[in-house]
Write a protein that holds these residues in place. Structure first.
Motif, mmCIF file in Angstrom:
data_model
loop_
_atom_site.group_PDB
_atom_site.id
_atom_site.type_symbol
_atom_site.label_atom_id
_atom_site.label_comp_id
_atom_site.label_asym_id
_atom_site.label_seq_id
_atom_site.Cartn_x
_atom_site.Cartn_y
_atom_site.Cartn_z
ATOM 1 N N LYS A 1 0.825 -1.224 0.000
ATOM 2 C CA LYS A 1 0.000 0.000 0.000
ATOM 3 C C LYS A 1 0.860 1.276 0.000
ATOM 4 N N HIS A 2 2.137 1.146 0.350
ATOM 5 C CA HIS A 2 3.020 2.324 0.298
ATOM 6 C C HIS A 2 3.807 2.362 -1.011
ATOM 7 N N ARG A 3 3.441 1.519 -1.951
ATOM 8 C CA ARG A 3 4.074 1.418 -3.281
ATOM 9 C C ARG A 3 5.560 1.026 -3.178
ATOM 10 N N LYS A 4 5.893 0.328 -2.095
ATOM 11 C CA LYS A 4 7.274 -0.140 -1.927
ATOM 12 C C LYS A 4 7.545 -1.327 -2.860
ATOM 13 N N VAL A 5 8.715 -1.350 -3.471
ATOM 14 C CA VAL A 5 9.046 -2.467 -4.374
ATOM 15 C C VAL A 5 10.327 -3.176 -3.946
ATOM 16 N N ASP A 6 10.852 -2.797 -2.773
ATOM 17 C CA ASP A 6 12.104 -3.407 -2.312
ATOM 18 C C ASP A 6 11.991 -3.803 -0.842
ATOM 19 N N ASP A 7 12.924 -4.645 -0.396
ATOM 20 C CA ASP A 7 12.914 -5.083 1.000
ATOM 21 C C ASP A 7 14.326 -5.481 1.408
ATOM 22 N N TYR A 8 14.495 -5.762 2.704
ATOM 23 C CA TYR A 8 15.827 -6.145 3.202
ATOM 24 C C TYR A 8 16.222 -7.523 2.687
ATOM 25 N N PRO A 9 17.509 -7.732 2.427
ATOM 26 C CA PRO A 9 17.939 -9.061 1.943
ATOM 27 C C PRO A 9 17.945 -10.095 3.063
ATOM 28 N N PHE A 10 17.527 -11.318 2.749
ATOM 29 C CA PHE A 10 17.709 -12.419 3.689
ATOM 30 C C PHE A 10 19.203 -12.602 3.870
#
Ligand code: ADE
Length: 244
Positions: free
Chosen positions: A63-72
């Motif tokens: 919902k915040h238009r985020k397309v990235d995240d922290y790497p495992f």
């Protein structure tokens, strides 16, 4: 050729040659100007190629238009997520068949004229631009068909490489540049660098254009151009001749 005939030939060509390039990016504004100037603009206006830029954020379920995240595994930097990329590529694939889904990345095969030539024969291609630390590797394993680097250096993202690849492909589409001959005489087309070119005035501050070019003797001029191309290649890029 009479102009009207030439126009018809060109529109026929258009029917057969229409190519489509879809570029997926988080920074569509970065592609706006390179894709909308000069030969790329003219080729699109003539209907020879359709270039569509897709904002990856339009495909995220976040919902915040985020397309990235922290790497495992706890590395520094962010990683582009699989969901929006899969959603965008699936949407495109539902509409047409794609010859290649290209991911631009510094660890891909190095781009050269031969690759540009073969991609210019494709009907539809997708170019996926990476950003951040990288993209979830499953995208590369399951969705991407080809990985291309534009050279051994690292850029901030894939947008400039995508624009470079699109430019080098589109200029090869028949009808994209006025004089098709000039695409064929580009540097690298025969593994030779292009010969020097000159224009008016024939003399400036005492600096003269080679006499032969003013002679009007076409066969001799062609021979001179070939010798120049060979000499420049030997001197500047002997690797292209295989005699480094
Ligand atoms: N992304 C970042 N650097 C790149 C490069 N050299 N080639 C292709 N894509 C890239």
């Amino acid at each position: 050729m009479p102009k009207i005939l030439f126009r018809n030939a060109l529109s026929l060509l258009t029917l057969f040659c229409l190519m489509r390039i879809d570029i997926i990016t988080v920074l569509p504004e970065m592609l706006e100007s390179p894709l909308n100037c000069s030969i790329l603009k003219r080729a699109q206006d003539k209907g020879l190629v359709e270039i569509c830029v897709h904002n990856l954020r339009d495909f995220t379920t976040n919902k915040h238009r985020k397309v990235d995240d922290y790497p495992f595994g706890g590395e520094a930097g962010m990683v582009m997520q699989i969901q929006p990329v899969d959603a965008c590529i699936s949407m495109l694939r539902e509409q047409r068949h794609y010859d290649e889904v290209i991911f631009v990345t510094p660890d891909g095969e190095t781009f050269n004229q031969k690759t540009a030539n073969s991609l210019s024969l494709a009907e539809n291609i997708i170019i996926l631009c990476g950003h951040y630390k990288g993209i979830d590797y499953r995208i590369r394993e399951h969705l991407v068909t080809r990985e291309i680097s534009i050279g051994d250096y690292v850029l901030t993202g894939g947008e400039l490489p995508a624009a470079i690849i699109a430019d080098s492909i589109v200029r090869l589409i028949p009808g994209a540049i006025g004089d098709e001959q000039s695409a064929l005489s580009d540097s690298f087309q025969d593994n030779l660098l292009a010969p020097p070119v000159y224009t008016r005035p024939a003399e400036y501050k005492g600096w003269k254009v080679p006499e032969i070019l003013l002679s009007g003797h076409q066969a001799k001029i062609d021979e001179w151009k070939h010798e120049q191309a060979l000499e420049r290649t030997r001197r500047l890029r002997p690797d292209l001749l295989g005699d480094e």
